[in-house]
Design a protein around this motif. Structure first.
Motif, PDB file in Angstrom:
ATOM      1  N   ASN A  37       0.667  -1.215  -0.264  1.00 26.25           N
ATOM      2  CA  ASN A  37      -0.349  -0.092  -0.250  1.00 26.25           C
ATOM      3  C   ASN A  37       0.393   1.161  -0.161  1.00 26.25           C
ATOM      4  OD1 ASN A  37      -2.586  -1.174  -0.360  1.00 26.25           O
ATOM      5  ND2 ASN A  37      -2.145  -1.408   1.580  1.00 26.25           N
ATOM      6  N   GLN A  38       2.045   1.904   1.056  1.00 23.90           N
ATOM      7  CA  GLN A  38       2.920   2.439   0.966  1.00 23.90           C
ATOM      8  C   GLN A  38       3.434   2.610  -1.007  1.00 23.90           C
ATOM      9  OE1 GLN A  38       3.221   4.512   3.489  1.00 23.90           O
ATOM     10  NE2 GLN A  38       4.606   5.555   1.597  1.00 23.90           N
ATOM     11  N   MET A  39       3.972   1.891  -1.402  1.00 20.64           N
ATOM     12  CA  MET A  39       3.992   1.578  -2.076  1.00 20.64           C
ATOM     13  C   MET A  39       3.742   2.197  -3.630  1.00 20.64           C
ATOM     14  SD  MET A  39       8.144   1.427  -2.008  1.00 20.64           S
ATOM     15  CE  MET A  39       8.544   0.959  -3.698  1.00 20.64           C
ATOM     16  N   GLN A  47       4.497  -5.562  -9.397  1.00 24.90           N
ATOM     17  CA  GLN A  47       5.229  -6.989  -9.923  1.00 24.90           C
ATOM     18  C   GLN A  47       5.183  -8.004 -10.028  1.00 24.90           C
ATOM     19  OE1 GLN A  47       5.383  -6.209 -14.244  1.00 24.90           O
ATOM     20  NE2 GLN A  47       4.625  -4.472 -12.550  1.00 24.90           N
ATOM     21  N   ARG A  48       5.763  -8.539  -9.159  1.00 21.49           N
ATOM     22  CA  ARG A  48       6.564  -9.407  -7.914  1.00 21.49           C
ATOM     23  C   ARG A  48       6.893  -9.661  -7.731  1.00 21.49           C
ATOM     24  NH1 ARG A  48       8.903  -8.524 -12.780  1.00 21.49           N
ATOM     25  NH2 ARG A  48      10.913  -9.451 -12.896  1.00 21.49           N
ATOM     26  N   ALA A  49       7.226 -11.392  -6.439  1.00 23.35           N
ATOM     27  CA  ALA A  49       8.157 -11.794  -5.906  1.00 23.35           C
ATOM     28  C   ALA A  49       9.339 -12.361  -5.906  1.00 23.35           C
ATOM     29  CB  ALA A  49       7.365 -11.417  -4.106  1.00 23.35           C
ATOM     30  N   GLU A  50      10.124 -11.796  -5.838  1.00 22.31           N
ATOM     31  CA  GLU A  50      11.005 -12.619  -6.165  1.00 22.31           C
ATOM     32  C   GLU A  50      12.205 -13.690  -5.047  1.00 22.31           C
ATOM     33  OE1 GLU A  50      12.526 -13.581  -9.404  1.00 22.31           O
ATOM     34  OE2 GLU A  50      10.889 -12.343 -10.155  1.00 22.31           O
ATOM     35  N   LEU A  51      12.835 -14.423  -5.247  1.00 22.88           N
ATOM     36  CA  LEU A  51      14.355 -15.141  -3.764  1.00 22.88           C
ATOM     37  C   LEU A  51      15.320 -15.619  -4.854  1.00 22.88           C
ATOM     38  CD1 LEU A  51      14.273 -16.347  -1.242  1.00 22.88           C
ATOM     39  CD2 LEU A  51      13.900 -19.134  -2.549  1.00 22.88           C
ATOM     40  N   LEU A  52      16.236 -14.111  -5.079  1.00 25.27           N
ATOM     41  CA  LEU A  52      17.248 -14.232  -5.067  1.00 25.27           C
ATOM     42  C   LEU A  52      19.228 -14.305  -4.055  1.00 25.27           C
ATOM     43  CD1 LEU A  52      16.534 -10.687  -7.278  1.00 25.27           C
ATOM     44  CD2 LEU A  52      16.680 -12.712  -8.396  1.00 25.27           C
ATOM     45  N   LEU A  71      11.133  -7.750  -3.259  1.00 27.56           N
ATOM     46  CA  LEU A  71       9.072  -7.306  -4.258  1.00 27.56           C
ATOM     47  C   LEU A  71       9.801  -6.570  -5.259  1.00 27.56           C
ATOM     48  CD1 LEU A  71       7.240  -6.288  -1.110  1.00 27.56           C
ATOM     49  CD2 LEU A  71       7.206  -8.191  -1.741  1.00 27.56           C
ATOM     50  N   VAL A  72       9.544  -6.428  -6.046  1.00 21.97           N
ATOM     51  CA  VAL A  72       9.730  -5.891  -7.527  1.00 21.97           C
ATOM     52  C   VAL A  72       8.228  -4.828  -8.115  1.00 21.97           C
ATOM     53  CG1 VAL A  72      10.306  -5.714  -9.866  1.00 21.97           C
ATOM     54  CG2 VAL A  72      10.988  -7.902  -8.517  1.00 21.97           C
ATOM     55  N   PHE A  73       8.641  -3.745  -8.110  1.00 21.03           N
ATOM     56  CA  PHE A  73       7.810  -2.414  -8.578  1.00 21.03           C
ATOM     57  C   PHE A  73       8.198  -2.370  -9.333  1.00 21.03           C
ATOM     58  CE2 PHE A  73       7.390  -3.392  -3.882  1.00 21.03           C
ATOM     59  CZ  PHE A  73       5.945  -2.928  -3.488  1.00 21.03           C
ATOM     60  N   ARG A  74       7.096  -1.184 -10.059  1.00 18.69           N
ATOM     61  CA  ARG A  74       7.930  -0.497 -11.809  1.00 18.69           C
ATOM     62  C   ARG A  74       6.790   0.356 -11.936  1.00 18.69           C
ATOM     63  NH1 ARG A  74       5.656  -2.737 -17.105  1.00 18.69           N
ATOM     64  NH2 ARG A  74       3.262  -2.947 -16.652  1.00 18.69           N
ATOM     65  N   ARG A  75       6.936   1.599 -12.544  1.00 19.02           N
ATOM     66  CA  ARG A  75       6.271   2.972 -11.998  1.00 19.02           C
ATOM     67  C   ARG A  75       6.643   2.857 -13.860  1.00 19.02           C
ATOM     68  NH1 ARG A  75       7.743   7.276  -7.761  1.00 19.02           N
ATOM     69  NH2 ARG A  75       9.467   7.361  -8.851  1.00 19.02           N
ATOM     70  N   ALA A  76       5.543   4.053 -14.410  1.00 22.73           N
ATOM     71  CA  ALA A  76       5.431   4.368 -15.865  1.00 22.73           C
ATOM     72  C   ALA A  76       6.477   5.830 -15.721  1.00 22.73           C
ATOM     73  CB  ALA A  76       4.538   5.323 -16.629  1.00 22.73           C
ATOM     74  N   VAL A  77       7.639   6.123 -16.595  1.00 26.26           N
ATOM     75  CA  VAL A  77       8.489   7.199 -17.238  1.00 26.26           C
ATOM     76  C   VAL A  77       7.824   7.762 -18.155  1.00 26.26           C
ATOM     77  CG1 VAL A  77      10.524   8.088 -17.035  1.00 26.26           C
ATOM     78  CG2 VAL A  77      10.091   5.681 -15.992  1.00 26.26           C
TER      79      VAL A  77
END
Length: 139
Positions: A37-39, A47-52, A71-77
């Motif tokens: 919610n904050q993001m 986008q997704r959760a990853e185990l790296l 946790l991976v997030f994206r936003r339009a530029v």
């Protein structure tokens, strides 16, 4: 074409106290929900959760691999638009090409060519005489 920027944040490892949540799973879900919610309020789309794998030092000379949840997030530029040449005012300094020399000449060599050493000593002018040692000679 749409362009994006990405943000990767560590996933929560512990649950938080939340009203009405009594189980560990519920508290953990509340902590993940809080991050999402904050993001989202900041304009980031989940986008997704990853185990790296993460290689980390262990002691002075060794290293170990730890697996991390992120946790991976994206936003339009917003795409940068280049202005038309007619729209650019004359007051703004413009980059202009600089004329170079008409002909380009390679520099002269600094020293003479390097001579490779011979691959074998056969046929060389300086022949060494074999050294013969007499074991009976005590001098």
């Amino acid at each position: 074409m749409q362009r994006y920027e990405y943000k990767v944040v560590p996933a929560p490892q512990k649950g938080i106290k939340a009203k009405g949540e009594k189980t560990a799973e519920g508290r953990f879900a509340a902590s993940v929900e809080q991050v999402l919610n904050q993001m989202g309020q900041d304009g980031w789309e989940y986008q997704r959760a990853e185990l790296l794998p993460s290689e980390e030092r262990a002691g002075l000379t060794s290293s170990t691999v730890n697996w991390r949840n992120v946790l991976v997030f994206r936003r339009a530029v917003e795409a940068s638009v280049t202005p038309d040449p007619e729209e650019v005012s004359e007051d703004v300094a413009q980059a202009r090409p600089i004329a170079g020399p008409d002909t380009v000449v390679a520099p002269a060599p600094i020293s003479e060519e390097v001579k490779e050493p011979p691959l074998s000593l056969k046929g060389s002018e300086a022949k060494a005489e074999p050294l013969i040692i007499d074991p009976q000679d005590k001098t």
